[in-house]
Design a protein around this motif. Structure first.
Motif, PDB file in Angstrom:
ATOM      1  N   HIS A 117      -5.364  -1.487  -7.027  1.00 26.05           N
ATOM      2  CA  HIS A 117      -6.306  -0.378  -6.914  1.00 26.05           C
ATOM      3  C   HIS A 117      -5.600   0.942  -6.681  1.00 26.05           C
ATOM      4  CE1 HIS A 117      -9.904  -2.868  -6.644  1.00 26.05           C
ATOM      5  NE2 HIS A 117      -9.191  -3.695  -5.896  1.00 26.05           N
ATOM      6  N   VAL A 118      -6.364   2.002  -6.900  1.00 22.19           N
ATOM      7  CA  VAL A 118      -5.927   3.350  -6.545  1.00 22.19           C
ATOM      8  C   VAL A 118      -7.134   4.074  -5.953  1.00 22.19           C
ATOM      9  CG1 VAL A 118      -6.385   4.287  -8.850  1.00 22.19           C
ATOM     10  CG2 VAL A 118      -4.781   5.449  -7.346  1.00 22.19           C
ATOM     11  N   VAL A 119      -6.868   4.872  -4.935  1.00 19.01           N
ATOM     12  CA  VAL A 119      -7.886   5.743  -4.354  1.00 19.01           C
ATOM     13  C   VAL A 119      -7.387   7.169  -4.526  1.00 19.01           C
ATOM     14  CG1 VAL A 119      -9.153   6.420  -2.283  1.00 19.01           C
ATOM     15  CG2 VAL A 119      -8.582   4.009  -2.663  1.00 19.01           C
ATOM     16  N   ARG A 120      -8.180   7.979  -5.207  1.00 19.82           N
ATOM     17  CA  ARG A 120      -7.851   9.393  -5.441  1.00 19.82           C
ATOM     18  C   ARG A 120      -8.533  10.211  -4.349  1.00 19.82           C
ATOM     19  NH1 ARG A 120     -10.118  13.893  -8.235  1.00 19.82           N
ATOM     20  NH2 ARG A 120      -8.583  14.990  -9.472  1.00 19.82           N
TER      21      ARG A 120
ATOM     22  N   GLN B 179       0.882  -1.163   0.000  1.00 19.83           N
ATOM     23  CA  GLN B 179       0.000   0.000   0.000  1.00 19.83           C
ATOM     24  C   GLN B 179       0.919   1.212   0.000  1.00 19.83           C
ATOM     25  OE1 GLN B 179      -3.453   0.349   2.694  1.00 19.83           O
ATOM     26  NE2 GLN B 179      -2.495   2.243   3.389  1.00 19.83           N
ATOM     27  N   ILE B 180       0.797   2.056  -1.019  1.00 15.30           N
ATOM     28  CA  ILE B 180       1.685   3.200  -1.226  1.00 15.30           C
ATOM     29  C   ILE B 180       0.848   4.470  -1.146  1.00 15.30           C
ATOM     30  CG2 ILE B 180       3.296   4.295  -2.835  1.00 15.30           C
ATOM     31  CD1 ILE B 180       3.247   1.344  -4.223  1.00 15.30           C
ATOM     32  N   ARG B 181       1.236   5.394  -0.289  1.00 15.95           N
ATOM     33  CA  ARG B 181       0.532   6.679  -0.218  1.00 15.95           C
ATOM     34  C   ARG B 181       1.409   7.756  -0.838  1.00 15.95           C
ATOM     35  NH1 ARG B 181      -3.797   9.229   1.953  1.00 15.95           N
ATOM     36  NH2 ARG B 181      -3.517  11.433   2.456  1.00 15.95           N
ATOM     37  N   LEU B 182       0.823   8.445  -1.822  1.00 21.73           N
ATOM     38  CA  LEU B 182       1.477   9.557  -2.503  1.00 21.73           C
ATOM     39  C   LEU B 182       0.746  10.833  -2.122  1.00 21.73           C
ATOM     40  CD1 LEU B 182       1.559   7.980  -6.095  1.00 21.73           C
ATOM     41  CD2 LEU B 182       3.355   7.867  -4.353  1.00 21.73           C
ATOM     42  N   GLU B 183       1.469  11.840  -1.640  1.00 22.39           N
ATOM     43  CA  GLU B 183       0.867  13.120  -1.285  1.00 22.39           C
ATOM     44  C   GLU B 183       1.476  14.218  -2.140  1.00 22.39           C
ATOM     45  OE1 GLU B 183       1.317  13.717   2.940  1.00 22.39           O
ATOM     46  OE2 GLU B 183      -0.113  12.110   3.405  1.00 22.39           O
ATOM     47  N   ARG B 184       0.636  15.202  -2.491  1.00 26.86           N
ATOM     48  CA  ARG B 184       1.091  16.312  -3.331  1.00 26.86           C
ATOM     49  C   ARG B 184       2.310  16.964  -2.697  1.00 26.86           C
ATOM     50  NH1 ARG B 184      -1.554  19.948  -6.999  1.00 26.86           N
ATOM     51  NH2 ARG B 184      -2.793  18.138  -7.595  1.00 26.86           N
ATOM     52  N   ALA B 185       3.368  17.026  -3.469  1.00 29.90           N
ATOM     53  CA  ALA B 185       4.614  17.632  -3.002  1.00 29.90           C
ATOM     54  C   ALA B 185       4.550  19.142  -3.214  1.00 29.90           C
ATOM     55  CB  ALA B 185       5.799  17.029  -3.764  1.00 29.90           C
ATOM     56  N   ARG B 186       5.549  19.817  -2.720  1.00 31.20           N
ATOM     57  CA  ARG B 186       5.554  21.269  -2.850  1.00 31.20           C
ATOM     58  C   ARG B 186       5.695  21.673  -4.317  1.00 31.20           C
ATOM     59  NH1 ARG B 186      11.442  23.435  -1.535  1.00 31.20           N
ATOM     60  NH2 ARG B 186      12.575  21.607  -2.216  1.00 31.20           N
ATOM     61  N   GLU B 187       4.947  22.718  -4.630  1.00 29.69           N
ATOM     62  CA  GLU B 187       5.031  23.351  -5.939  1.00 29.69           C
ATOM     63  C   GLU B 187       4.544  24.786  -5.768  1.00 29.69           C
ATOM     64  OE1 GLU B 187       2.665  21.220  -8.813  1.00 29.69           O
ATOM     65  OE2 GLU B 187       0.942  21.146  -7.525  1.00 29.69           O
ATOM     66  N   HIS B 188       4.519  25.548  -6.820  1.00 30.40           N
ATOM     67  CA  HIS B 188       4.240  26.982  -6.725  1.00 30.40           C
ATOM     68  C   HIS B 188       2.982  27.300  -5.913  1.00 30.40           C
ATOM     69  CE1 HIS B 188       4.278  31.189  -7.770  1.00 30.40           C
ATOM     70  NE2 HIS B 188       3.027  31.093  -8.191  1.00 30.40           N
ATOM     71  N   ASP B 189       1.876  26.624  -6.201  1.00 28.22           N
ATOM     72  CA  ASP B 189       0.614  26.906  -5.502  1.00 28.22           C
ATOM     73  C   ASP B 189       0.574  26.356  -4.083  1.00 28.22           C
ATOM     74  OD1 ASP B 189      -0.255  28.180  -7.763  1.00 28.22           O
ATOM     75  OD2 ASP B 189      -1.468  26.495  -8.473  1.00 28.22           O
ATOM     76  N   HIS B 190       1.444  25.400  -3.778  1.00 30.05           N
ATOM     77  CA  HIS B 190       1.470  24.760  -2.461  1.00 30.05           C
ATOM     78  C   HIS B 190       2.928  24.617  -2.015  1.00 30.05           C
ATOM     79  CE1 HIS B 190      -2.738  23.791  -3.118  1.00 30.05           C
ATOM     80  NE2 HIS B 190      -2.408  23.253  -4.269  1.00 30.05           N
TER      81      HIS B 190
ATOM     82  N   SER C  41      -1.048  17.515   1.909  1.00 26.33           N
ATOM     83  CA  SER C  41      -1.298  16.098   2.193  1.00 26.33           C
ATOM     84  C   SER C  41      -2.732  15.675   1.898  1.00 26.33           C
ATOM     85  CB  SER C  41      -0.949  15.775   3.643  1.00 26.33           C
ATOM     86  OG  SER C  41      -1.776  16.505   4.521  1.00 26.33           O
ATOM     87  N   ALA C  42      -3.677  16.623   1.811  1.00 27.28           N
ATOM     88  CA  ALA C  42      -5.071  16.276   1.515  1.00 27.28           C
ATOM     89  C   ALA C  42      -5.275  15.899   0.046  1.00 27.28           C
ATOM     90  CB  ALA C  42      -5.992  17.427   1.893  1.00 27.28           C
ATOM     91  N   ILE C  43      -4.322  16.237  -0.812  1.00 26.20           N
ATOM     92  CA  ILE C  43      -4.359  15.813  -2.209  1.00 26.20           C
ATOM     93  C   ILE C  43      -3.426  14.617  -2.301  1.00 26.20           C
ATOM     94  CG2 ILE C  43      -3.819  16.438  -4.589  1.00 26.20           C
ATOM     95  CD1 ILE C  43      -4.520  19.312  -3.917  1.00 26.20           C
ATOM     96  N   ALA C  44      -4.021  13.451  -2.493  1.00 30.84           N
ATOM     97  CA  ALA C  44      -3.215  12.228  -2.373  1.00 30.84           C
ATOM     98  C   ALA C  44      -3.790  11.093  -3.213  1.00 30.84           C
ATOM     99  CB  ALA C  44      -3.162  11.803  -0.904  1.00 30.84           C
ATOM    100  N   TYR C  45      -2.968  10.078  -3.364  1.00 30.20           N
ATOM    101  CA  TYR C  45      -3.368   8.800  -3.946  1.00 30.20           C
ATOM    102  C   TYR C  45      -2.910   7.703  -2.991  1.00 30.20           C
ATOM    103  CZ  TYR C  45      -3.783  11.270  -8.408  1.00 30.20           C
ATOM    104  OH  TYR C  45      -4.134  12.136  -9.401  1.00 30.20           O
ATOM    105  N   VAL C  46      -3.732   6.681  -2.855  1.00 33.95           N
ATOM    106  CA  VAL C  46      -3.336   5.469  -2.161  1.00 33.95           C
ATOM    107  C   VAL C  46      -3.360   4.381  -3.223  1.00 33.95           C
ATOM    108  CG1 VAL C  46      -3.879   3.816  -0.345  1.00 33.95           C
ATOM    109  CG2 VAL C  46      -4.326   6.252   0.017  1.00 33.95           C
ATOM    110  N   VAL C  47      -2.211   3.746  -3.440  1.00 31.38           N
ATOM    111  CA  VAL C  47      -2.058   2.767  -4.510  1.00 31.38           C
ATOM    112  C   VAL C  47      -1.756   1.408  -3.900  1.00 31.38           C
ATOM    113  CG1 VAL C  47      -0.772   2.178  -6.595  1.00 31.38           C
ATOM    114  CG2 VAL C  47      -1.132   4.587  -6.010  1.00 31.38           C
ATOM    115  N   ILE C  48      -2.449   0.387  -4.375  1.00 30.26           N
ATOM    116  CA  ILE C  48      -2.161  -0.996  -4.010  1.00 30.26           C
ATOM    117  C   ILE C  48      -1.527  -1.640  -5.240  1.00 30.26           C
ATOM    118  CG2 ILE C  48      -3.098  -3.228  -3.289  1.00 30.26           C
ATOM    119  CD1 ILE C  48      -3.461  -1.042  -1.174  1.00 30.26           C
ATOM    120  N   ALA C  49      -0.257  -2.045  -5.112  1.00 25.38           N
ATOM    121  CA  ALA C  49       0.473  -2.586  -6.259  1.00 25.38           C
ATOM    122  C   ALA C  49       1.613  -3.478  -5.790  1.00 25.38           C
ATOM    123  CB  ALA C  49       1.038  -1.446  -7.105  1.00 25.38           C
TER     124      ALA C  49
END
Length: 136
Positions: free
Chosen positions: A65-68, A20-31, A36-44
């Motif tokens: 699976h993926v959960v957006r 189970q892999i959790r990806l969270e939005r990294a820093r960029e211009h707008d953030h 962390s509220a913008i994320a994906y949870v991936v089962i792979a």
């Protein structure tokens, strides 16, 4: 907004390489601090160097699976799909409400804690940080 924890599959018949892999939005211009509220949870399944294992995926597609997750929106459940040229994408419901999103060079990326990956979304390509990698 607190979200309930994603419940991993309770399927002991899956290979031990499934994560189970959790990806969270990294820093960029707008953030500048990330979001962390913008994320994906991936089962792979991951191989020995932490890349998505296409051979294991092929035999267990239904478990990948993926959960957006987006603030103020219900979670979108989808599937991890392997495409031409080794590409990977997130495919959501067939009603067409949410467009597919593509992992940018996911076939070459290592899904290790602290690594960065990119996802092509409807508004452009965004960086995500791997914040957890947990065995199922």
């Amino acid at each position: 907004m607190n979200r309930p924890a994603f419940t991993p599959l309770q399927n002991t018949s899956l290979p031990h390489s499934f994560r189970q892999i959790r990806l969270e939005r990294a820093r960029e211009h707008d953030h500048p601090e990330g979001l962390s509220a913008i994320a994906y949870v991936v089962i792979a399944p991951l191989d020995m160097v932490s890349r998505i294992d296409a051979n294991v995926w092929k035999d267990h597609k239904e478990a990948c699976h993926v959960v957006r997750q987006r603030p103020g929106e219900p979670d979108q459940l989808g599937h991890l799909v392997h495409g031409p040229g080794g590409s990977w994408r997130f495919h959501y419901d067939v009603s067409g409400v949410v467009a597919d999103e593509a992992g940018y060079h996911f076939g070459d990326e290592c899904f290790r804690l602290g690594e960065y990956v990119s996802v092509r979304e409807s508004d452009g390509t965004h960086p995500y940080r791997v914040v957890t990698v947990t065995p199922l």
